[in-house]
Design an enzyme around this catalytic site. Structure first.
Site, PDB file in Angstrom:
ATOM      1  N   GLU A   1       2.509  -8.491  13.332  1.00 11.50           N
ATOM      2  CA  GLU A   1       1.680  -8.800  14.482  1.00 11.50           C
ATOM      3  C   GLU A   1       1.314 -10.636  14.406  1.00 11.50           C
ATOM      4  O   GLU A   1       0.880 -11.024  15.337  1.00 11.50           O
ATOM      5  CB  GLU A   1       0.190  -8.375  14.195  1.00 11.50           C
TER       6      GLU A   1
ATOM      7  N   ARG B   1       0.822  -1.135   0.150  1.00  9.62           N
ATOM      8  CA  ARG B   1      -0.122  -0.073  -0.124  1.00  9.62           C
ATOM      9  C   ARG B   1       0.852   1.119   0.199  1.00  9.62           C
ATOM     10  O   ARG B   1       0.292   2.334  -0.549  1.00  9.62           O
ATOM     11  CB  ARG B   1      -0.961   0.013   1.067  1.00  9.62           C
TER      12      ARG B   1
END
Length: 185
Positions: free
Chosen positions: A108, A71
Site C-alpha cells: 500500500e 506475523r
C-alpha cells in the site's frame, strides 16, 4: 465454511479483542491490530485452535505451512507443529541464508522484496500460505509466486483479517479464506 459452535465462540472472542488505531500509519487508515488481541492468553489459544481446525478440515493433506514475515510466522509454526508437517518462512530481502528465490511486490505504501530458501519447498509439495492480513494482496501474490518458482502447489491463502473494500483477492489466483472481514476500511 460454516463454523461449529465452539469455533464460532472462538471467532467472536478474537473479533472482540482486535485493536483499532485511526490514522495509523498515515491519515485515513484505520489500522486493525491483531497484537492487541494476543495480549489475552485465551485469545491466543482460541485463535490457534480456530486456524488449526480450519486447516485440518479443509487442507488435511498439505506438506507444509508457509508463513509470511512476520506475523504469519506466529500461525505457521503452531499449525505445522500440530500437524507434524514442515514450516517454511517467507522473509524480507536479506534475512535468509543460502540460495533464495526472490520476488518484488507492491505494498500500500511502496515496494518490497520477499525471499524463500530455494530448497525449502520441493516440486509437487502442497502448501497453504498464512498471514495475519489481506489488504492489497501484494505480499500474498508474491508468496504464491515464490512457492510456484520452487515447484510447490499453493492450495490456499489463509488470513485472519481481510480489508474487503481494498479487494486484494482480485490479485490472487489461488483461493483465499479469511476469518474476519472488514467492509469499509
Amino acid at each position: 465454511m460454516s463454523f461449529d459452535q465452539i469455533d464460532l465462540e472462538r471467532l467472536n472472542l478474537l473479533k472482540s479483542k482486535i485493536g483499532e488505531y485511526p490514522d495509523f500509519p498515515k491519515k485515513g487508515i484505520n489500522f486493525k491490530d491483531i497484537f492487541t488481541a494476543f495480549r489475552d492468553g485465551k485469545v491466543c489459544a482460541a485463535t490457534k485452535n480456530l486456524v488449526l481446525n480450519y486447516v485440518k478440515k479443509n487442507h488435511p493433506n498439505i506438506d507444509a505451512v508457509v508463513g509470511l514475515d512476520a506475523r504469519g510466522f506466529l500461525f505457521s509454526f503452531l499449525i505445522a507443529a500440530e500437524m507434524e508437517i514442515g514450516c517454511v518462512p517467507i522473509r524480507k530481502k536479506g534475512k535468509l541464508p543460502g540460495k533464495t528465490e526472490k520476488v518484488e511486490y507492491n505494498l500500500e505504501y511502496g515496494t518490497d522484496i520477499f525471499e524463500v530458501q530455494s530448497d525449502s519447498i520441493k516440486p509437487g509439495q502442497k502448501v497453504v500460505i498464512i498471514d495475519d492480513l489481506l489488504a492489497t494482496g501484494g505480499s500474498l501474490k508474491a508468496a504464491n509466486e515464490l512457492i510456484k518458482k520452487c515447484g510447490g502447489i499453493v492450495e490456499a491463502n489463509i488470513v485472519i483479517l481481510e480489508l474487503r473494500s481494498i479487494n486484494g483477492r482480485k490479485n490472487l489466483d489461488v483461493p483465499v479464506f479469511s476469518f474476519i472481514q472488514y467492509a469499509d476500511e
